[in-house]
Scaffold this motif. Structure first.
Motif, PDB file in Angstrom:
ATOM      1  N   SER A 151       0.746  -1.263   0.021  1.00  0.00           N
ATOM      2  CA  SER A 151      -0.050  -0.136   0.028  1.00  0.00           C
ATOM      3  C   SER A 151       0.775   1.323  -0.127  1.00  0.00           C
ATOM      4  CB  SER A 151      -1.025   0.017   1.158  1.00  0.00           C
ATOM      5  OG  SER A 151      -0.310  -0.131   2.349  1.00  0.00           O
ATOM      6  N   ILE A 155      -1.117   0.181   6.449  1.00  0.00           N
ATOM      7  CA  ILE A 155      -2.356  -0.876   6.980  1.00  0.00           C
ATOM      8  C   ILE A 155      -2.035  -2.161   7.668  1.00  0.00           C
ATOM      9  CG2 ILE A 155      -4.395  -1.979   6.026  1.00  0.00           C
ATOM     10  CD1 ILE A 155      -4.211  -0.187   3.526  1.00  0.00           C
ATOM     11  N   LYS A 164     -10.902   2.779   1.044  1.00  0.00           N
ATOM     12  CA  LYS A 164      -9.417   2.615   0.390  1.00  0.00           C
ATOM     13  C   LYS A 164     -10.003   1.658  -0.887  1.00  0.00           C
ATOM     14  CE  LYS A 164      -6.052   3.415   3.519  1.00  0.00           C
ATOM     15  NZ  LYS A 164      -6.900   3.947   4.520  1.00  0.00           N
ATOM     16  N   ASN A 165      -9.421   2.309  -2.108  1.00  0.00           N
ATOM     17  CA  ASN A 165      -9.373   1.323  -3.258  1.00  0.00           C
ATOM     18  C   ASN A 165      -8.369   0.675  -3.408  1.00  0.00           C
ATOM     19  OD1 ASN A 165     -12.011   2.531  -4.246  1.00  0.00           O
ATOM     20  ND2 ASN A 165     -10.824   4.393  -4.895  1.00  0.00           N
ATOM     21  N   ILE A 166      -8.560  -0.730  -3.668  1.00  0.00           N
ATOM     22  CA  ILE A 166      -7.562  -1.638  -3.358  1.00  0.00           C
ATOM     23  C   ILE A 166      -7.586  -2.815  -4.770  1.00  0.00           C
ATOM     24  CG2 ILE A 166      -6.589  -3.754  -2.342  1.00  0.00           C
ATOM     25  CD1 ILE A 166      -7.423  -2.181   0.322  1.00  0.00           C
ATOM     26  N   GLY A 182     -13.937  -1.358   1.669  1.00  0.00           N
ATOM     27  CA  GLY A 182     -12.921  -0.943   0.612  1.00  0.00           C
ATOM     28  C   GLY A 182     -13.614  -1.016  -0.460  1.00  0.00           C
ATOM     29  N   GLU A 202      -5.054   2.501  -4.413  1.00  0.00           N
ATOM     30  CA  GLU A 202      -4.222   2.912  -3.414  1.00  0.00           C
ATOM     31  C   GLU A 202      -3.318   1.649  -2.795  1.00  0.00           C
ATOM     32  OE1 GLU A 202      -6.652   5.766  -0.852  1.00  0.00           O
ATOM     33  OE2 GLU A 202      -8.155   4.748  -1.926  1.00  0.00           O
TER      34      GLU A 202
END
Length: 339
Positions: A151, A155, A164-166, A182, A202
């Motif tokens: 990241s 985290i 968060k966009n993962i 997320g 992210e």
């Protein structure tokens, strides 16, 4: 003329014999990663060359890397339909299509990928391959070392995913991200760097070696140092391509489609991943965070709904989810790969 005809027949007989032993068939193998990185160079390539050597040159394997013949999510159908003879497939790229196999994607279940590859191979051939991948021949299972969460910021516990966009490794990890609040950004591995650089994502769940393979160290310099998940690719073969082989060449393929070969093929990729992890640890610009025991427990508890959802999908397809789950756990335990 009579003697010339005899000589010609003798020549043709010898030439035909030489030709038959030189190369009977060329198998087209497609995958979707660059040819230089570990999954290809230390896994797929050695397997293909071993097939050729074991056949005495009567099988040639022509490799098409880096999505040359089709996009990563299309590779199962490419093999099933005979567009290629062999294809390296990530079942997690096609959500819902292989519900039994998706159990391998549930995080925090396996912590050793070489032993895990053998366990998964044995378990799946007995508990799901005929139902889900019956239109191809399963050759080997190919996971990386247990992957991690990489990241832009720290985290360390599941609460850090919220908002968060993962980019998830596969469909199950995408669901896990959603459960934690997320947003999953689902792009194939070769497109991850662009997603991170543009801010579309992210963080990413990826094997350690991918940090260097896809040049991501500047994009995501923070790493959660725990065996987070597996993504186990599968090499599959078109059934007609297999059935069209000679008995001797079928035996070569059978020999190379085994739990033992799943372990062998995975070992090179695992070694590369672990070396990459050590390289990251030695880099002052990178930060590896080790979760506390409480954080590990929190991660594992957060993943429990994934098991129940997996069971529901398998039952909906008529499967005995509890028995399949028990068999998977037993296989991991037997091979020493259980988390």
């Amino acid at each position: 003329m009579r003697y010339a005809s005899v000589a010609l027949c003798a020549f043709l007989t010898v030439a035909g014999t030489v030709g038959a032993h030189a190369q009977d068939v060329t198998l087209r193998l497609s995958h979707w990663v660059p040819p230089s990185i570990a999954p290809a160079s230390k896994g797929i390539e050695p397997w293909a060359r071993s097939v050729e050597a074991a056949s005495g040159g009567s099988i040639a394997v022509q490799i098409f890397p880096a999505q040359q013949l089709g996009k990563a999510p299309d590779h199962y159908d490419m093999a099933a339909k005979g567009i290629v003879d062999l294809a390296w497939v990530n079942p997690g790229y096609t959500a819902g299509r292989f519900p039994i196999y998706a159990l391998t994607e549930v995080p925090f279940m396996a912590d050793d990928s070489i032993k895990g590859a053998q366990a998964i191979h044995e378990w799946y051939m007995e508990n799901g391959a005929a139902q889900e991948m019956g239109d191809v021949k399963v050759c080997f299972i190919h996971p990386h070392a247990p992957g991690a969460l990489h990241s832009k910021v720290d985290i360390t516990g599941p609460a850090g995913i919220k908002g968060k966009n993962i980019r998830p490794a596969h469909a199950t990890m995408a669901r896990f991200v959603s459960l934690l609040g997320g947003g999953p950004v689902q792009v194939p591995a070769p497109e991850v760097r662009e997603a991170l650089s543009k801010g579309t994502a992210e963080a990413v769940t990826f094997p350690w070696g991918a940090m260097y393979d896809f040049k991501l160290t500047e994009e995501v310099p923070v790493h959660l140092d725990m065996p987070f998940y597996l993504s186990a690719q599968v090499m599959v073969m078109n059934k007609a391509s297999y059935e069209g082989l000679s008995a001797a060449n079928k035996a070569v393929i059978d020999e190379h489609c085994s739990p033992e070969w799943s372990g062998k093929v995975s070992s090179g990729w695992v070694e590369d991943d672990l070396a990459a992890r050590e390289k990251l640890k030695a880099d002052a610009k990178q930060r590896l965070n080790t979760p506390t025991a409480e954080e590990v427990t929190a991660w594992r508890e957060a993943a429990e709904p994934l098991i129940e959802e997996w069971k529901a999908r398998v039952v909906a397809k008529g499967g005995d989810a509890d028995a399949i789950l028990d068999a998977y756990k037993a296989a991991l335990q037997e091979h020493g790969a259980a988390y």
